[in-house]
Design an enzyme around this catalytic site. Structure first.
Site, mmCIF file in Angstrom:
data_model
loop_
_atom_site.group_PDB
_atom_site.id
_atom_site.type_symbol
_atom_site.label_atom_id
_atom_site.label_comp_id
_atom_site.label_asym_id
_atom_site.label_seq_id
_atom_site.Cartn_x
_atom_site.Cartn_y
_atom_site.Cartn_z
ATOM 1 N N ARG A 1 -14.768 -1.320 -7.517
ATOM 2 C CA ARG A 1 -15.744 -2.237 -8.127
ATOM 3 C C ARG A 1 -16.825 -2.651 -7.120
ATOM 4 O O ARG A 1 -17.947 -2.956 -7.500
ATOM 5 C CB ARG A 1 -15.014 -3.460 -8.698
ATOM 6 C CG ARG A 1 -14.271 -4.260 -7.672
ATOM 7 C CD ARG A 1 -13.242 -5.189 -8.290
ATOM 8 N NE ARG A 1 -12.065 -4.465 -8.800
ATOM 9 C CZ ARG A 1 -11.035 -5.051 -9.406
ATOM 10 N NH1 ARG A 1 -11.039 -6.361 -9.592
ATOM 11 N NH2 ARG A 1 -10.025 -4.332 -9.828
ATOM 12 N N LYS B 1 -1.942 0.710 0.330
ATOM 13 C CA LYS B 1 -1.076 1.103 -0.784
ATOM 14 C C LYS B 1 0.284 1.548 -0.277
ATOM 15 O O LYS B 1 0.428 1.924 0.884
ATOM 16 C CB LYS B 1 -1.703 2.315 -1.511
ATOM 17 C CG LYS B 1 -2.914 2.014 -2.337
ATOM 18 C CD LYS B 1 -3.416 3.294 -3.008
ATOM 19 C CE LYS B 1 -4.672 3.033 -3.821
ATOM 20 N NZ LYS B 1 -4.483 2.090 -4.940
HETATM 21 N N1 BES Z 1 -8.119 3.857 -7.281
HETATM 22 C C1 BES Z 1 -7.329 2.750 -7.646
HETATM 23 C C2 BES Z 1 -6.905 2.748 -9.120
HETATM 24 C C3 BES Z 1 -5.985 3.844 -9.558
HETATM 25 C C4 BES Z 1 -4.622 3.628 -9.614
HETATM 26 C C5 BES Z 1 -6.480 5.059 -9.958
HETATM 27 C C6 BES Z 1 -3.789 4.637 -10.037
HETATM 28 C C7 BES Z 1 -5.638 6.078 -10.379
HETATM 29 C C8 BES Z 1 -4.289 5.862 -10.426
HETATM 30 C C9 BES Z 1 -8.090 1.463 -7.379
HETATM 31 O O1 BES Z 1 -8.987 1.487 -6.335
HETATM 32 C C10 BES Z 1 -7.075 0.442 -7.037
HETATM 33 O O2 BES Z 1 -6.507 0.534 -6.014
HETATM 34 N N2 BES Z 1 -6.882 -0.492 -7.919
HETATM 35 C C11 BES Z 1 -5.943 -1.513 -7.735
HETATM 36 C C12 BES Z 1 -6.667 -2.773 -8.050
HETATM 37 C C13 BES Z 1 -5.966 -3.991 -7.622
HETATM 38 C C14 BES Z 1 -5.918 -4.129 -6.147
HETATM 39 C C15 BES Z 1 -6.739 -5.149 -8.209
HETATM 40 C C16 BES Z 1 -4.788 -1.302 -8.678
HETATM 41 O O3 BES Z 1 -4.996 -0.813 -9.783
HETATM 42 O O4 BES Z 1 -3.661 -1.562 -8.289
HETATM 43 MN MN MN Z 2 -8.122 0.993 -4.490
#
Ligand code: BES
Ligand code: MN
Ligand code: ZN
Length: 508
Positions: A362, A288
Site C-alpha cells: 500500500r 514474515k
Molecule cells: N504481499 C503480501 C500479501 C500476500 C500474502 C500476497 C499472501 C500473497 C499471498 C503483503 O505485502 C503483506 O505482507 N500483507 C500483510 C499485511 C499485513 C501486515 C497488514 C498480510 O496480508 O499479512
Molecule cells: Mn508484505
C-alpha cells in the site's frame, strides 16, 4: 506451431474431437463411431464427455493413427475451454505429432475458437527452465507443426481472427507467467523495467524508467522508503503510455483543459493502470515467517498484469489511451531498512506512520496512485496488487477482491471477471472502515490496530491517495496471481489480470 482454419476435412492422422455432455452427445458419438469404424454403443458406453475426460482410439481405420475424444463436461463456461484444452495439450504435447486435426464443427464449438486456441498455446509453458537438463520445447510447439482446425464454412473468417487473438494473448500471458515465476535472484526492479522497455519497443508504447535518484527528485518517498532495505537492487518507477494511432489525430483534451460538463468522445477516455511491483517481499523488519516466503517472488503479480495488459493492448492495437504505472522495489532487511514507527512522506505530500513494514504494498501504491492521478488525470484508475492475506481469508483462491468507489465501473469489472473466468467479488469500501487507519502522529497509518477487515482497510488506505478521483477500482489479487495448475506441483504463476484487463478494454 502454425494454425490453419479450414472448412475441409483434414489430412492429419491424429484427430481431436472435443465433445460437450449435452443432448447431442449420443448422436455426435455415433457419427465418430461411424467415422472410425467402431460401434456407436461401445463409444457411448466408454465416453461420457466429463470435464477433462479423454478417450484415445488407436489405428481404428486406414490412414488414421489416433483419435482423441476430449470431454468438456456439461454446459462448459468460456473459461472451461481454456482450462480443458490447456490441460489436455500440456499433458499430451510430447505425444502429439507435427500435424494434428481439431474438429470443432461436429459439436458446433466454433464460437470458442479464441479460448480453445488460447488454451492450446498456453500449454507450451514450462516452469522448469532452470533445470540443467531443461527440455527443449515439445515437438508439437515447433515451427513445423500444423494444427488444422476444422470449422463450418460460415465461421472461417471469424475463427481466423479469434484464433490470432487467442494465440497473441497466450504469448503475452506466458511471458508474464515466466516473469512472475522468475526467482528473486533473476528478477528485481531493474528487470521489470527492462521487460517494460523491450515490450514497448517491440509492440509500440512509450516507456520511461526512473531510477532511485530520479525517484527522489520526483518525490516518490513512500516507494523509496520500502526500497531502503535493498541497496543492491534499488527501486524503479516505471511509467508506460500507449496511444492508439487511430486516436493520435483526434483532439484529446490536454491536461488542465478538461471540463467535466464537456464529455470527451468515448474513445479518448484515458485508462490508468497501477500495478504493485514488489519483486520479493520478506516483510522487511516486520519479517514474515519462512514457511511460504518463497512464494513472495510473486508479489509483483499486479505489475505483471499491468505489463501484460500494456503489451497485449499494443499488440492487438486496441483503440484506447492506456497508461501503466509500476512502482517496483524489493521489501528486504538490512541496517538501513524501514522500521516500524517511522513516519515517512509520500508523493502526495501526505505523511504515513509505518506500523508494520510488511504492509509495504500500500505504501508503494500510494505513490503510484497519486502520481498517475496528478500527471495523467485518467478517466478510470484500476490498480492491481497482491495486497493482503486477509483477502485470501475472505475469498480464498476463487476470486480476487474488488473494491471500488464507482458502481458502474465495479459492475463492468465483475461482468468481465465472469466472462473471462478471472473472477472478482466485491467487498465494501464504506467509510465505516476509514477511521481504523487514523494515526495519532501522522496523516494516516499503514496498518489498523484491529486485526479485522484487512483487505478493506488496505483499500481505505489506498483511497486516501487517489485525491478524490471518483472512478477507481482496486483489485486485491493476493490469492490469484499464484496458484495450482498442471504446470507445477507447487504453486506457479497464473498471469491473472492480463486477460481481464484486456477484455475490459476491448469491451468498454
Ligand atoms: N504481499 C503480501 C500479501 C500476500 C500474502 C500476497 C499472501 C500473497 C499471498 C503483503 O505485502 C503483506 O505482507 N500483507 C500483510 C499485511 C499485513 C501486515 C497488514 C498480510 O496480508 O499479512
Ligand atoms: Mn508484505
Ligand atoms: Zn507484499
Amino acid at each position: 506451431m502454425k494454425i490453419n482454419i479450414t472448412a475441409n476435412n483434414t489430412a492429419a492422422k491424429t484427430i481431436i474431437f472435443p465433445l460437450v455432455d449435452n443432448e447431442k452427445l449420443a448422436e455426435n458419438l455415433s457419427k465418430i463411431a461411424k467415422h472410425v469404424g467402431l460401434s456407436a454403443e461401445t463409444l457411448q458406453q466408454d465416453f461420457k464427455a466429463g470435464k477433462k475426460e479423454t478417450l484415445t482410439l488407436y489405428g481404428a481405420i486406414e490412414g488414421l493413427e489416433k483419435v482423441y475424444l476430449l470431454g468438456l463436461g456439461k454446459a462448459p463456461k468460456t473459461i472451461d475451454f481454456v482450462k480443458v484444452f490447456r490441460s489436455f495439450f500440456y499433458n499430451s504435447k510430447k505425444k502429439l505429432p507435427n500435424n494434428v486435426g481439431l474438429k470443432l464443427k461436429l459439436a458446433g464449438l466454433e464460437a470458442y475458437t479464441e479460448q480453445i486456441v488460447n488454451g492450446i498455446c498456453l500449454a507450451e509453458y514450462e516452469v522448469g527452465i532452470y533445470k540443467t537438463d531443461a527440455k527443449k520445447t515439445a515437438e508439437f510447439f515447433s515451427e513445423e507443426t500444423v494444427l488444422e482446425i476444422q470449422v463450418a464454412e460460415n465461421y472461417i473468417e471469424s475463427a481466423k481472427k479469434t484464433a490470432k487473438i487467442g494465440q497473441a494473448t497466450a504469448e503475452t500471458q506466458a511471458r508474464i507467467m515466466a516473469l512472475v515465476d522468475a526467482p528473486a535472484n533473476y528478477k528485481y526492479p531493474q528487470k521489470l523495467a527492462e521487460f517494460a522497455i523491450e515490450s514497448g519497443q517491440k509492440y509500440g508504447f512509450d516507456v520511461k524508467v526512473y531510477d532511485e535518484k530520479q525517484c527522489l527528485e520526483l518525490g516518490l518517498h513512500a516507494l523509496l522508503a520500502v526500497g531502503r532495505g535493498s541497496t543492491e537492487n534499488p527501486a524503479r518507477f516505471i511509467v508506460m503510455e500507449y496511444l492508439s494511432t487511430s486516436l493520435e489525430n483526434q483532439p484529446t483534451a490536454t491536461l488542465g483543459e478538461r471540463s467535466s460538463d464537456l464529455p470527451l468522445p468515448e474513445q479518448s477516455r484515458r485508462i490508468g493502470l497501477v500495478g504493485k511491483g514488489v519483486t520479493f517481499d520478506t516483510g522487511g523488519i516486520s519479517i514474515k515467517g519462512s514457511a511460504s516466503m518463497s512464494y513472495m517472488k510473486s508479489d509483483m503479480g499486479g505489475a505483471g498484469a499491468v505489463l501484460g495488459a500494456m503489451e497485449l493492448v499494443a499488440k492487438l492495437k486496441l483503440p484506447v489511451h492506456l497508461i501503466g504505472v509500476i512502482p517496483s522495489t524489493e521489501n528486504c532487511v538490512d541496517g538501513n531498512a524501514l522500521k516500524p514507527s517511522e513516519v515517512i512522506s509520500s508523493y502526495s505530500g501526505k505523511t504515513i506512520e509505518v506500523i508494520d513494514t510488511d504492509a509495504e504494498g500500500r505504501l508503494i501504491l500510494a505513490d503510484g496512485l497519486s502520481y498517475i492521478k496528478k500527471n495523467f488525470e485518467p478517466d478510470v484508475i484500476i490498480d492491481l496488487a497482491t495486497l493482503t492475506g486477509n483477502c485470501i481469508a475472505a475469498l480464498g483462491y476463487a476470486a480476487a477482491g474488488l473494491l471500488s468507489n464507482n458502481d458502474e465501473l465495479a459492475n463492468q469489472l465483475l461482468e468481465i471477471g465472469q466472462e473471462t473466468g478471472e473472477k472478482l467479488w466485491r467487498l465494501p469500501l464504506w467509510d465505516d472502515y476509514k477511521d481504523m487507519m487514523n494515526s495519532d502522529v501522522a496523516d494516516i497509518k499503514n496498518l489498523s490496530a484491529a486485526p479485522v477487515a484487512g483487505a478493506i482497510t488496505a483499500a481505505k488506505f489506498l483511497e486516501f491517495f487517489i485525491d478524490g478521483h471518483t472512478n477507481w477500482a482496486h483489485l486485491d489479487i493476493a490469492g490469484l496471481a499464484f496458484g495450482d495448475s498442471e504446470f507445477a506441483k507447487m504453486k506457479s504463476a497464473t498471469a491473472y489480470g492480463v486477460n481481464l484487463l484486456t477484455a475490459f478494454l476491448r469491451k468498454y
